[in-house]
Design a protein around this motif. Sequence first.
Motif, PDB file in Angstrom:
ATOM      1  N   PRO A 123     -31.896 -28.676 -48.187  1.00 13.25           N
ATOM      2  CA  PRO A 123     -32.791 -29.736 -48.672  1.00 13.25           C
ATOM      3  C   PRO A 123     -34.274 -29.390 -48.557  1.00 13.25           C
ATOM      4  CG  PRO A 123     -31.116 -30.617 -47.191  1.00 13.25           C
ATOM      5  CD  PRO A 123     -31.091 -29.120 -47.051  1.00 13.25           C
ATOM      6  N   ARG A 124     -34.658 -28.664 -47.490  1.00 13.40           N
ATOM      7  CA  ARG A 124     -36.067 -28.377 -47.226  1.00 13.40           C
ATOM      8  C   ARG A 124     -36.256 -26.886 -46.962  1.00 13.40           C
ATOM      9  NH1 ARG A 124     -37.378 -31.418 -41.985  1.00 13.40           N
ATOM     10  NH2 ARG A 124     -35.491 -30.254 -41.423  1.00 13.40           N
ATOM     11  N   LEU A 125     -37.450 -26.410 -47.199  1.00 14.61           N
ATOM     12  CA  LEU A 125     -37.750 -25.009 -46.915  1.00 14.61           C
ATOM     13  C   LEU A 125     -37.481 -24.674 -45.450  1.00 14.61           C
ATOM     14  CD1 LEU A 125     -38.937 -22.231 -47.694  1.00 14.61           C
ATOM     15  CD2 LEU A 125     -41.196 -23.165 -47.161  1.00 14.61           C
ATOM     16  N   VAL A 126     -37.829 -25.593 -44.535  1.00 16.13           N
ATOM     17  CA  VAL A 126     -37.640 -25.310 -43.111  1.00 16.13           C
ATOM     18  C   VAL A 126     -36.172 -25.235 -42.715  1.00 16.13           C
ATOM     19  CG1 VAL A 126     -39.882 -26.215 -42.367  1.00 16.13           C
ATOM     20  CG2 VAL A 126     -37.917 -27.763 -42.539  1.00 16.13           C
ATOM     21  N   ASP A 127     -35.278 -25.658 -43.609  1.00 14.87           N
ATOM     22  CA  ASP A 127     -33.846 -25.548 -43.321  1.00 14.87           C
ATOM     23  C   ASP A 127     -33.303 -24.156 -43.634  1.00 14.87           C
ATOM     24  OD1 ASP A 127     -33.695 -28.274 -42.591  1.00 14.87           O
ATOM     25  OD2 ASP A 127     -33.513 -28.850 -44.696  1.00 14.87           O
ATOM     26  N   THR A 128     -34.087 -23.340 -44.339  1.00 18.23           N
ATOM     27  CA  THR A 128     -33.677 -21.979 -44.671  1.00 18.23           C
ATOM     28  C   THR A 128     -33.863 -21.081 -43.446  1.00 18.23           C
ATOM     29  OG1 THR A 128     -35.827 -21.092 -45.365  1.00 18.23           O
ATOM     30  CG2 THR A 128     -34.597 -22.407 -46.993  1.00 18.23           C
ATOM     31  N   PRO A 129     -33.379 -19.848 -43.483  1.00 17.13           N
ATOM     32  CA  PRO A 129     -33.619 -18.945 -42.339  1.00 17.13           C
ATOM     33  C   PRO A 129     -35.088 -18.616 -42.104  1.00 17.13           C
ATOM     34  CG  PRO A 129     -31.783 -18.156 -43.694  1.00 17.13           C
ATOM     35  CD  PRO A 129     -32.421 -19.268 -44.458  1.00 17.13           C
ATOM     36  N   CYS A 130     -35.927 -18.776 -43.129  1.00 12.80           N
ATOM     37  CA  CYS A 130     -37.363 -18.450 -43.013  1.00 12.80           C
ATOM     38  C   CYS A 130     -37.566 -17.028 -42.496  1.00 12.80           C
ATOM     39  CB  CYS A 130     -38.097 -19.457 -42.124  1.00 12.80           C
ATOM     40  SG  CYS A 130     -38.187 -21.123 -42.828  1.00 12.80           S
ATOM     41  N   LYS A 131     -36.737 -16.113 -42.975  1.00  7.42           N
ATOM     42  CA  LYS A 131     -36.834 -14.721 -42.535  1.00  7.42           C
ATOM     43  C   LYS A 131     -38.163 -14.108 -42.975  1.00  7.42           C
ATOM     44  CE  LYS A 131     -31.904 -13.616 -42.333  1.00  7.42           C
ATOM     45  NZ  LYS A 131     -30.826 -12.721 -42.840  1.00  7.42           N
ATOM     46  N   GLY A 132     -38.782 -13.376 -42.087  1.00  3.78           N
ATOM     47  CA  GLY A 132     -40.042 -12.713 -42.394  1.00  3.78           C
ATOM     48  C   GLY A 132     -41.274 -13.558 -42.178  1.00  3.78           C
ATOM     49  N   TRP A 133     -41.080 -14.830 -41.789  1.00  4.81           N
ATOM     50  CA  TRP A 133     -42.237 -15.718 -41.652  1.00  4.81           C
ATOM     51  C   TRP A 133     -43.252 -15.197 -40.641  1.00  4.81           C
ATOM     52  CZ3 TRP A 133     -45.955 -18.550 -42.933  1.00  4.81           C
ATOM     53  CH2 TRP A 133     -46.643 -19.380 -42.055  1.00  4.81           C
ATOM     54  N   ALA A 134     -42.791 -14.690 -39.513  1.00  2.00           N
ATOM     55  CA  ALA A 134     -43.733 -14.205 -38.495  1.00  2.00           C
ATOM     56  C   ALA A 134     -44.607 -13.083 -39.042  1.00  2.00           C
ATOM     57  CB  ALA A 134     -42.974 -13.733 -37.254  1.00  2.00           C
ATOM     58  N   ASP A 135     -44.010 -12.162 -39.798  1.00  2.00           N
ATOM     59  CA  ASP A 135     -44.788 -11.062 -40.373  1.00  2.00           C
ATOM     60  C   ASP A 135     -45.802 -11.585 -41.384  1.00  2.00           C
ATOM     61  OD1 ASP A 135     -43.403  -9.160 -38.891  1.00  2.00           O
ATOM     62  OD2 ASP A 135     -41.901  -8.853 -40.447  1.00  2.00           O
ATOM     63  N   LEU A 136     -45.378 -12.550 -42.193  1.00  2.00           N
ATOM     64  CA  LEU A 136     -46.282 -13.130 -43.181  1.00  2.00           C
ATOM     65  C   LEU A 136     -47.431 -13.849 -42.491  1.00  2.00           C
ATOM     66  CD1 LEU A 136     -47.044 -13.956 -46.062  1.00  2.00           C
ATOM     67  CD2 LEU A 136     -45.380 -15.830 -45.880  1.00  2.00           C
ATOM     68  N   GLN A 137     -47.116 -14.690 -41.511  1.00  2.00           N
ATOM     69  CA  GLN A 137     -48.156 -15.411 -40.777  1.00  2.00           C
ATOM     70  C   GLN A 137     -49.162 -14.446 -40.157  1.00  2.00           C
ATOM     71  OE1 GLN A 137     -46.902 -18.136 -37.530  1.00  2.00           O
ATOM     72  NE2 GLN A 137     -48.513 -17.120 -36.363  1.00  2.00           N
ATOM     73  N   ASN A 138     -48.658 -13.390 -39.541  1.00  2.00           N
ATOM     74  CA  ASN A 138     -49.554 -12.456 -38.860  1.00  2.00           C
ATOM     75  C   ASN A 138     -50.471 -11.728 -39.839  1.00  2.00           C
ATOM     76  OD1 ASN A 138     -48.486 -13.126 -36.371  1.00  2.00           O
ATOM     77  ND2 ASN A 138     -47.004 -11.440 -36.363  1.00  2.00           N
ATOM     78  N   TRP A 139     -49.947 -11.368 -41.007  1.00  2.00           N
ATOM     79  CA  TRP A 139     -50.792 -10.692 -41.986  1.00  2.00           C
ATOM     80  C   TRP A 139     -51.874 -11.637 -42.514  1.00  2.00           C
ATOM     81  CZ3 TRP A 139     -51.014 -11.350 -47.518  1.00  2.00           C
ATOM     82  CH2 TRP A 139     -51.858 -10.419 -48.153  1.00  2.00           C
TER      83      TRP A 139
END
Length: 285
Positions: A123-139
């Motif tokens: 239903p929501r983006l936050v329900d997905t695995p959100c893989k790679g988010w930490a790398d994206l945030q850091n960049w």
Amino acid sequence: MPDLWMPGAQHLDIGDHAPTDGGPAKAIAHITWDKNATAAKPVDLVSYTALRSYFAGGGASVAPHILWDPFTGSFTQFVPANSRSKSVVDLAGGTRTNRAGSVVIQIEALFFPYCRVGSTVYPRLVDTPCKGWADLQNWVHSWGVPNTWPMGKPVDFTSHRSESTWEKSGGWYGHSQVPENTHQDPGSWPEFVGTTTAKPSAKYEPFPGSSFFATGRKSPIIAAMHKRLVAVGCGRYQSDANANVWGSGDERSYAAWQRHLGYAGTDADGKPGKTSWDRLQVPNV
């Protein structure tokens, strides 16, 4: 200077570069929302390759900086960080939405509400695995974008816009918060890594994200973790060589730490999670 191109992302330069105007550094969070689905009628997720081809071809005029697949952790970048992209409406006069900052990095997450991947509906983006988010945030953060939401973290599909806040404050904005625009996405967005849970002290390393712990990753954080695991009696290393490189010895040792905390089965697989990491109290490096 930070990396113009996100490390680990596919580079697919579409050209049409242009400078930003300067000012507070910003990032804009979008979802692709390429299908309309409901809880009663979910729809299969559109393929990542299809969206990548679209932004590199007929959709180049609205391409973001980054296309992010939160299910696989894949990224494609279409323009460098110091160029504007054109993923939001920019009307004549007023603020230049695509340029109003030292950077205005635009992220399109491959997602729409009630998309189906395999047998699971999200239903929501936050329900997905959100893989790679930490790398994206850091960049993104490396370009001076604060890990804050000046207009509040998106939690629904409603619009909340303030041009004065947009012009004066750096940080992350939802598409629903950008002046001169009418879109209401992204609806939700993952929490910033390492900033959502109180730490025992600032002297400890925040959790760097699960994707950080990849085979061959070299970092002083891993060396500090190595020392802590040994100190708490969970070292399962065959030697101290390459202590700053993540490998099988780290995984065995971290699994011992997880078992020490009471975890079992797949919860003690040697892959760090935020709760166990915070309890390990790795010294800040």
